[in-house]
Design a protein around this motif. Structure first.
Motif, short mmCIF file in Angstrom:
data_model
loop_
_atom_site.label_atom_id
_atom_site.label_comp_id
_atom_site.label_asym_id
_atom_site.label_seq_id
_atom_site.Cartn_x
_atom_site.Cartn_y
_atom_site.Cartn_z
N ILE A 68 -43.29 -52.03 10.90
CA ILE A 68 -43.08 -53.38 11.42
C ILE A 68 -43.58 -53.48 12.85
CG2 ILE A 68 -41.30 -55.07 12.04
CD1 ILE A 68 -39.69 -53.98 9.60
N LEU A 69 -43.37 -52.43 13.63
CA LEU A 69 -43.85 -52.43 15.01
C LEU A 69 -45.37 -52.41 15.05
CD1 LEU A 69 -42.88 -52.51 17.91
CD2 LEU A 69 -42.80 -50.01 17.90
N GLU A 70 -45.98 -51.67 14.14
CA GLU A 70 -47.45 -51.65 14.06
C GLU A 70 -48.00 -53.05 13.88
OE1 GLU A 70 -50.42 -51.98 10.90
OE2 GLU A 70 -49.27 -50.21 10.33
N HIS A 71 -47.39 -53.82 12.98
CA HIS A 71 -47.81 -55.21 12.79
C HIS A 71 -47.54 -56.04 14.04
CE1 HIS A 71 -48.39 -55.84 8.27
NE2 HIS A 71 -48.20 -54.54 8.40
N SER A 72 -46.38 -55.84 14.64
CA SER A 72 -45.88 -56.76 15.65
C SER A 72 -46.58 -56.66 17.00
CB SER A 72 -44.38 -56.54 15.85
OG SER A 72 -43.67 -56.79 14.65
N VAL A 73 -46.96 -55.45 17.40
CA VAL A 73 -47.60 -55.35 18.72
C VAL A 73 -48.95 -56.05 18.74
CG1 VAL A 73 -46.40 -53.20 19.27
CG2 VAL A 73 -48.70 -53.10 18.30
N LEU A 74 -49.53 -56.27 17.57
CA LEU A 74 -50.82 -56.96 17.50
C LEU A 74 -50.66 -58.48 17.38
CD1 LEU A 74 -52.71 -54.42 15.23
CD2 LEU A 74 -53.06 -54.82 17.66
#
Length: 976
Positions: A68-74
């Motif tokens: 989820i963090l991988e998606h969110s930082v972008l």
């Protein structure tokens, strides 16, 4: 400038440097003085530069926090506060790779480009994203990408929604993914590998926003980072940029520490798990069996390579000893071997598909008996030599398909670097290969079997059983849980939930300000070439055969494609034609049994494959040229051996091996069955287009749902029909392998070409040369609007039509419309707001226009989005700079770097499609000169196509049945 170890450069200290002969690069290992950030620079002359920053991110649970963090930082950062910087880069950069990836122990953010200015832009956006994301002041990002309670109307039931939540529902719908997850969970109960870094849909809703933020604070820091650069860039310039723009502003912290070692089991274990099948689906032959061995450490370069080879030897082909033994028991229909060397404690797994409960005893016994026999009697020397040669060929060829070479090296580097070892361990493979070759005949692989498999107690047998009604049961449990939640909430709390949902939708619907959009770096359109780069091609006739030669440097490899026209094969034989491509190479010949044939192919070539390619004519609607293609790669000096094998395979394959035919049929069916769960968007695209054109209907007959039904019938009636199957395949083969229907494509040196020409002089007379009339390849086409029901928990929705049939003319400017639709309209409506993992728009020269979604929780809503696409285009507005972005993004897809083999295949395919360099140049200029008026003009085209109302939906049977009135037919694809 010569760099010296122990010296300081731009805030970094050079720890070591070494020449890596295997990829003709110098590896520089640096450490950032202030933060301890690690940096490895693989410097060479490759213009396709790669950058990545990776963080060690061990998951503490299965909420999917790293994913989820991988998606969110972008989704926006300090310098680039737009909602989707990732999408902005898709539109406006010439990237050759742009993505992010969550692994079980790390999260990687790689980009690549051949343009230096573009490369720097990509680096800056990604670094700002990971270090300064907007997640702290925009919780809506977490709710959109992760999960949230969704309630638009107070009377509606509460639902879960979120991009990752729906993505993982799709992943957990695939039994092979479920099995893989359970294997890792069982093998590593005490380490991070026992958790699902991608997220278990049942656990994802337990993740809190606070834990989400804390994870970023803990792991996304230079002290826990691994920075990688590759290619012909300026080392010192890149170091100075990294230090000045980002790293110098951070204080050091303790890194994430070791992943941890799972203590070995005292003895092997066995675990039973379940997965869902459809209500009307037969449970027989639907059990999956696996036996998995935790082996060594991924930081041991030689063992790493050797165990990968051993897995290939044991179970990478039907002729491999484990596969052969298991298939001969009759307990399963397909077998696969996997070596997962990407984790600290690599795993060798043997998977048997389409088995039954109770078969696990014979499964385990067969594997152990086979392994003991191999140790006792020794491995077949040809088999071992073939595996070594095959591995070396692949390592030296360095053809990684769509992934840049530099990214593949990056992934290999991380397998040792993440765990504190030298990053070049897996790049410097020649020493390992030499030792393995030297010891191969001295019991080397037999010792590996004994030590890492037979004497190893750290083993788990996982039995994955089908369970009818499990999917509906889980849906009901979630619905009851959410209903209970709703009943427990006060009116005020429900109104707040509704308010939060509507606020999220409002945020998603609010466009970025022009001021924020202008902050995104954009490559000047003047950096884009206006002319094509022709691929060299020489076409001539010799001995009644057309030769197509691409004189391209290939490092001593001959790439050969034999194209046999098959437009004379009648419709009723198309299933047998396709089956033939699966059977040849997997069956014995007059000189080889199928085991020896496989060994010979690996010993002397880089691979021989058969396929059917369909080439549509760019200048004539529904004119197509189907060809059976034999694809081969071989070192020039082994060209003669290649043709010896081709003669055997194409002209002398045995058409009487009943057991092999049965095994090939079952394996083909098993793989096709899995496609419905893994590449549903491709199934839907092919299916809906088959309503519209003879070309696409032909494709369905040889590879889609129609072909799946064909092989399912053959499998079900095998005992009564096997002789007839052989008769039909032999008749088709005799008709296909004919010199009069052959074209030869070669990519390589002129010396290599002369070797091929010499062999063809002997080969051509062996082929038939009988004229044959083209078959009538017209089909009864009709809209079907099918729902293809599976036990999956997500949907793949597709809608299409052929615009040429409506009187519209294809223009290459429609490729810019494709970029706009894919990165703006469909991305926002289907992914961001709808929660699907992906959405697509495509349009081709022959007029086929398609819109589709991937791992989508919605059905009717997505079809409505497709229907409103024309309205969006009618109202499209953009200034010149915005149009330039879309054009650059479109050109990025056109100018993707290709390997020599890819170039040869592309140019030959264009020849068959009636596409010449003049047309490619005309199309290039049409894209570069695309205007707002062109985009608005496409509105009528898209609107007309959608009005025809031709659609297909695959997936969640409950949702399909709920909307049954939409469909002309609902197909229970797995029901017998």
């Amino acid at each position: 400038m010569e760099l010296t170890t122990a010296q300081r450069y731009e805030g970094f200290v050079l720890i070591s440097k070494n020449w890596i002969e295997e990829n003709r690069s110098t590896g520089f290992l640096f450490e950032h003085e202030k933060t301890g950030a690690r940096l490895f620079y693989l410097s060479n002359d490759d213009e396709n530069k790669v950058f990545s920053i990776t963080f060690k991110t061990p998951p503490a649970d299965s909420t999917g926090l790293p994913h989820i963090l991988e998606h969110s930082v972008l989704c926006g950062s300090r310098k680039y506060p737009v909602k989707e910087p990732f999408v902005e880069l898709m539109k406006s950069s010439m990237n050759t790779f742009l993505n992010a990836m969550t692994f079980p122990d790390k999260t990687m953010y790689p980009v690549a480009s051949m343009n230096e200015r573009d490369f720097m832009n990509l680096m800056d956006v990604y670094l700002d994203a990971v270090f300064y994301p907007r997640i702290y002041d925009s919780p809506e990002i977490f709710y959109q990408e992760g999960w949230h309670y969704h309630l638009e109307e107070l009377e509606d039931p509460i639902a879960y929604n979120g991009v990752v939540y729906n993505e993982m529902k799709g992943a957990f719908s695939n039994p092979e993914d479920v099995l893989g997850r359970r294997i890792q969970e069982i093998l590593f109960p005490e380490t991070a590998y026992g958790n699902e870094s991608g997220g278990d849909p049942e656990v994802i809703p337990k993740l809190t926003y606070e834990d989400f933020l804390q994870f970023h604070k803990t792991y996304y820091h230079p002290s826990n980072s691994y920075i990688y650069l590759y290619g012909n860039g300026d080392v010192l310039k890149h170091l100075a940029y990294l230090n000045e723009a980002y790293l110098k502003d951070f204080e050091p912290i303790e890194d994430a520490g070791d992943i941890g070692i799972q203590p070995p089991f005292e003895k092997p274990i066995k675990v039973m798990k379940t997965y869902p099948i459809g209500e009307g689906e037969e449970a027989k032959d639907k059990t999956y069996l696996s036996m998995s061995f935790v082996t060594h450490r991924c930081t041991d370069g030689e063992k790493h390579l050797a165990l990968d080879m051993l897995t290939h030897i044991l179970s990478d082909a039907p002729s491999s000893p484990i596969n052969k033994a298991l298939l001969e028991t009759g307990i399963c229909k397909d077998v696969e071997g996997h070596y997962d060397g990407s984790i600290l404690q690599p795993v060798v797994s043997i998977l048997a598909k389409n088995a039954n409960e109770g078969d696990e005893v014979l499964f385990e016994k067969t594997i152990r008996d086979t392994l003991e026999s191999l140790v006792r009697e020794g491995l077949d020397k040809d088999m071992v030599q073939g595996a070594i040669n095959y591995t070396e060929f692949k390592l030296r060829e360095a053809d990684h398909g769509s992934y840049p070479k530099g990214l593949i090296y990056n992934m290999e580097i991380m397998e040792s670097w993440l765990h504190g070892e030298d990053p070049s361990i897996h790049l410097e493979f020649q020493g390992y290969l030499d030792r393995i070759k030297a010891e191969a005949d001295n019991g080397y692989f037999e010792e590996l079997i004994q030590t890492h498999l037979l004497d190893n107690p750290h083993v788990a047998t996982v039995v994955l059983l089908p369970e009818k009604g499990l999917s509906a049961k889980k849906d009901e449990e979630v619905a009851l849980e959410l209903e209970k939640l709703k009943n427990s909430l006060s009116q005020e709390a429900l109104e707040q939930m509704q308010k939060d949902t509507l606020h999220l939708l409002e945020v998603q619907n609010t466009p970025d300000s022009q001021e924020d959009i202008d902050k995104m770096p954009v490559l000047p359109i003047t950096d884009i070439r206006r002319t094509i780069e022709p691929i060299p091609m020489e076409v001539e006739e010799a001995d009644g055969v057309q030769w197509i030669h691409h004189p391209i440097a290939t490092n001593g490899i001959n790439y050969i494609r034999l194209y046999f026209d098959v437009d004379h094969i009648p419709v009723e034989d198309l299933g047998y034609l396709s089956l033939l491509t699966h059977y040849i190479g997997e069956a014995g010949t007059h000189a080889y049994d199928y085991v020896k044939l496989n060994h010979a192919i690996e010993m002397h070539t880089g691979g021989i494959d058969l396929d059917i390619d369909i080439f549509g004519d760019a200048k004539a609607l529904d004119v197509f040229r189907p060809k059976l293609v034999v694809k081969a790669r071989v070192l020039e000096e082994k060209t003669t051996r290649l043709f010896e094998l081709l003669k055997e395979m194409l002209l002398r394959t045995r058409m009487d091996e009943k057991q092999r035919l049965k095994e090939v049929l079952q394996s083909t069916k098993s793989k096709a069955e899995m496609d419905f769960m893994t590449v549903g968007h491709k199934i839907v695209s092919g299916r809906v287009m088959s309503y519209l054109s003879n070309t696409s209907k032909y494709a369905e007959q040889i590879g889609g749902l129609d072909f799946f039904r064909f092989i399912s019938r053959l499998d079900a009636n095998f005992e009564e029909s096997w002789e007839n199957i052989f008769e039909n395949m032999e008749r088709v083969a005799t008709s296909v392998f004919d010199a009069g229907r052959l074209r030869i494509s070669h990519t390589g040196s002129r010396e290599g070409l002369s070797l091929v020409e010499k062999e063809m002089k002997d080969f051509l007379p062996l082929l038939g040369n009988k004229p044959a009339q083209n078959a009538d390849l017209t089909f009864a086409l009709a809209p079907k609007n099918e729902g293809i029901a599976t036990p999956g928990k997500v949907l793949y929705v597709g809608k299409a039509y052929n615009i040429a049939a409506l009187g519209h003319k294809y223009d290459a400017s429609l490729q810019v419309v494709k970029t706009i639709m894919s990165t703006d309209y469909l991305w926002n409506k289907v992914r961001v707001q709808g929660g699907a993992y992906g959405a697509f728009f495509s349009v081709g020269r022959t007029g086929s226009l398609f819109m589709g979604s991937y791992r989508d929780p919605n059905l009717k809503n997505t079809l409505d989005v497709f229907d409103r696409a024309g309205e969006y285009l009618k109202n499209f507005k953009a200034d010149r700079s915005t149009m330039d972005k879309y054009i650059i993004g479109t050109m990025s897809g056109l100018d993707t770097p290709m390997t020599p083999n890819m170039k040869g295949a592309f140019a030959t395919g264009n020849l068959f499609r009636n596409v010449d360099d003049a047309l490619l140049q005309k199309e290039r200029l049409a894209i570069l000169e695309c205007s707002v008026e062109d985009v608005v003009g496409a509105a009528e085209i898209v609107e007309d196509a959608m009005k025809q109302n031709h659609f297909c939906v695959l997936g969640d049977e409950q949702k399909i049945k709920k909307e049954k009135d939409l469909f002309g037919e609902i197909i229970q694809v797995f029901e017998e």
